[in-house]
Scaffold this active site. Structure first.
Site, PDB file in Angstrom:
ATOM      1  N   SER A  36      -9.785   1.489   2.852  1.00  9.40           N
ATOM      2  CA  SER A  36      -8.937   2.323   2.019  1.00  9.40           C
ATOM      3  C   SER A  36      -7.864   1.555   1.235  1.00  9.40           C
ATOM      4  O   SER A  36      -7.329   2.069   0.265  1.00  9.40           O
ATOM      5  CB  SER A  36      -8.239   3.371   2.881  1.00  9.40           C
ATOM      6  OG  SER A  36      -7.359   2.757   3.797  1.00  9.40           O
ATOM      7  N   LYS A  59       0.851  -1.191   0.000  1.00  6.75           N
ATOM      8  CA  LYS A  59       0.000   0.000   0.000  1.00  6.75           C
ATOM      9  C   LYS A  59       0.885   1.239   0.000  1.00  6.75           C
ATOM     10  O   LYS A  59       1.934   1.252   0.648  1.00  6.75           O
ATOM     11  CB  LYS A  59      -0.902  -0.035   1.242  1.00  6.75           C
ATOM     12  CG  LYS A  59      -1.960   1.049   1.305  1.00  6.75           C
ATOM     13  CD  LYS A  59      -2.841   0.869   2.550  1.00  6.75           C
ATOM     14  CE  LYS A  59      -3.959   1.890   2.630  1.00  6.75           C
ATOM     15  NZ  LYS A  59      -4.830   1.668   3.822  1.00  6.75           N
ATOM     16  N   SER A  89      -9.938  -0.988   6.953  1.00  5.87           N
ATOM     17  CA  SER A  89      -9.339  -0.709   5.637  1.00  5.87           C
ATOM     18  C   SER A  89      -8.615  -1.884   4.991  1.00  5.87           C
ATOM     19  O   SER A  89      -8.230  -1.803   3.830  1.00  5.87           O
ATOM     20  CB  SER A  89      -8.380   0.472   5.733  1.00  5.87           C
ATOM     21  OG  SER A  89      -9.103   1.672   5.745  1.00  5.87           O
TER      22      SER A  89
END
Lengths: 490, 99
Positions: free
Chosen positions: A157, A82, A181
């Site tokens: 997310s 990420k 997330s």
């Protein structure tokens, strides 16, 4: 119309890019596939699909990452990160314009650990700006698409990391989970995702959102890969004083040993099965409960009476912490600075106004309000006390049950644009995941079937540092079911 | 209800310059969010300790030993304006113009 997914009978039938890492490991060791071929394929597939899916913000050239590491499970197996996990020499934006030109000068501890284990990095994945969002629509660099249906969100997310594993672009991807997330996009994309116990994994080098809630965790094809992923990333780190010194067993050895599910008590919280759950989601989760019962588990009812307060508590605490953490982005030390300004203060204000997106600003304002003089007691302090009640709920529940089972989300992936107009509607999609962050407990999402052709996730939560037990139970479930063999047709 | 004036004040504390449109939007959105968040006021929290630490509240100490750190030139390299050793910022103390 052709199906949007493919269901394989077993791992053997799967093409190499969809196989779990533990199968790939065997193939590398048997010289059926080379490390170079794996990385070449991962990079090529990532580049080919990025125009459509936008899973990656940057993709590596392909030659990097071969350290010649031997005797490591992850050696030569491509992984993705990420983009809020800092990587030395690789641009790290956290999905924000304010960091669009930021190239870190050090590696996060988890990146160092993966490098030591010989795992090559395919690229950095798209995300909601500063991890604030539940759909990856808040990225400054465009939305990521759900590979099961590109008109739908992948969740967020950590949407890019979920899509990378779901689409066979990486065998494991790291995300961060502050309120769901990792688990929510894992559920919406039909892969496994785990938020470990707070402190299990070092946060050094994770761009902070809400420090008392943030935790790094992996996305994988199955629960055994999850155990191997945790093996490599967990452990105490002197650079993160909140990282735990709790002994970390070998999760993969523990999972491989197998677990006798007879008499294992699985708690079902009544509060998680009320109104507002999509019928298909409720049905798949109930089928999973029946499956666990068939395996010998004892199903017990547990109560989490403060569940309905979790969203306000979470959004008050998380935004308060974020408003403080994000004060470092001021146009001085890294990233973006506004082009025109009158003086220092004006530079701060213009840089932050132009550099941050709408959701980030909304949360900074909310958090600053909750901490401001006159409102601190009513909002922030009250939320912290309510957090204690939520923690106590879980401790009471774990006195009756070994694991807690629930849905991950109330519904399958929603349409792109469907929830962007009203922040509260978007926040409500986190309702089943945020309590684990508030209680600091580990929670895992695994696929448990489809509703309307879209994946449904099953959440298993455990008490502090019970990741081994959770993963072993999940793997026993996967040995007897085939939901994890169903993949998006990419 | 959070007024536009309150939003302006809070934005100032947070060092955010907001447009008039943003102020109006945040004023209405935060009012409705806080309206919903107010349900935590119904909880009886008398005598409940706030969660000030996520999991462990022990102090974490280490030996005070010097270890190598990143070089000054490396640290400032990512800044938007630098002279190679320091960050460049606009003048902090503004001088009044002489009459």
């Amino acid at each position: 119309m052709s199906e949007n997914y493919i269901k394989y009978a077993n791992y053997k039938e799967m093409p190499a890019h969809f196989k779990p890492a533990h199968e790939i490991r065997k193939m590398i060791d048997a010289k059926e596939i080379s490390e170079a071929e794996l990385m070449e394929s991962a990079v090529r597939r990532s580049k080919e699909t990025n125009g459509l899916l936008n899973a990656f913000l940057s993709i590596n050239g392909g030659a990097e990452g071969f350290s010649g590491v031997k005797n490591s499970f992850w050696a030569g197996i491509p992984v993705a990160l990420k983009d809020n996990i800092v990587t030395k020499g690789i641009k790290t934006t956290a999905g924000s314009k304010i960091l669009e030109n930021y190239t870190p000068i050090y590696d996060a501890t988890v990146v160092q650990k993966l490098k030591n284990a010989g795992a090559p990095i395919v690229g950095k994945t798209n995300m909601d700006e500063f991890a604030m969002g539940s759909s990856t629509e808040n990225s400054a660099f465009g939305v990521t698409k759900n590979p099961w249906d590109i008109t739908r969100v992948p969740g967020g997310s950590s949407g890019g990391s979920a899509v990378a594993v779901a689409s066979g672009l990486a065998y494991m991807a790291l995300g961060s989970d502050t309120g769901g997330s990792i688990r929510q996009p894992a559920a919406l994309c039909g892969v496994c995702g785990m938020k470990p116990t707070y402190g299990r994994v070092s946060r050094y080098g994770l761009i902070a959102f809400a420090s008392s809630l943030d935790q790094i965790g992996p996305f994988t094809r199955d629960a055994l890969d999850m155990a191997y992923a945790l093996d490599v990333i967990c452990g105490h780190d002197p650079k993160d004083s909140t990282s735990s010194a709790a002994p970390a067993e070998s999760f993969s050895d523990f999972v491989k040993k197998g677990m006798d599910m007879n008499g294992v008590k699985i708690g079902i919280p009544d509060e998680y099965f009320g109104d507002g759950i999509e019928q298909g989601v409720a049905e798949r989760v109930k089928e999973a409960i029946n499956q666990f019962e068939k395996m010998g588990a004892k199903i017990v009812s547990v109560k989490l009476p403060h569940t309905k307060y979790a969203i306000p508590v979470y959004y008050l605490i998380a935004t308060a912490e974020a408003s403080s953490n994000l004060s470092r982005f001021d146009g001085v030390k890294y990233g973006f600075r506004a082009a025109e300004f009158k003086n220092l203060k004006d530079m701060y204000m213009k840089t932050r106004d132009e550099g941050f997106g709408a959701e980030v600003k909304r949360r900074i304002i909310l958090g600053t309000y909750a901490l401001s003089s006159g409102y601190y007691d009513a909002y922030y302090k009250t939320a912290q006390k309510a957090r204690t009640k939520i923690k106590e709920d879980f401790q009471a529940a774990f006195s009756r049950a070994d694991l807690i089972l629930s849905p991950v989300t109330p519904a399958t992936a929603f349409k792109i644009g469907e929830k962007t107009a009203d922040p509260l509607t978007m926040y409500m999609s986190d309702i089943f995941t945020i309590s684990a962050n508030l209680a600091s407990i580990p929670a895992l999402s695994i696929p448990c079937g489809l509703s309307g052709g879209m994946p449904v996730g099953l959440q298993l939560s455990g008490n502090y540092f019970q990741e081994g037990k959770m993963l072993a139970a999940a793997y026993e479930f996967q040995k007897r079911t085939d939901h994890h063999l169903c993949v998006a047709a990419v | 209800m959070i007024s536009k004036e309150e939003i302006t004040k809070i934005a100032g504390l947070a060092m955010l310059e907001l447009s008039e449109n943003e102020k109006a939007e945040y004023s209405s959105q935060l009012s409705s969010l806080l309206g919903y968040f107010n349900e935590i006021q119904d909880l009886d929290l008398a005598g409940v300790e706030p969660t000030n630490h996520a999991l462990v509240a022990d102090n974490v100490l280490r030996e005070d030993t010097a270890v190598p750190s990143l070089g000054q030139n490396v640290v400032v390299a990512g800044a938007p304006a630098t002279d190679g050793k320091s960050y460049r910022v606009p003048a902090i103390i503004e001088t009044e113009e002489q009459p």
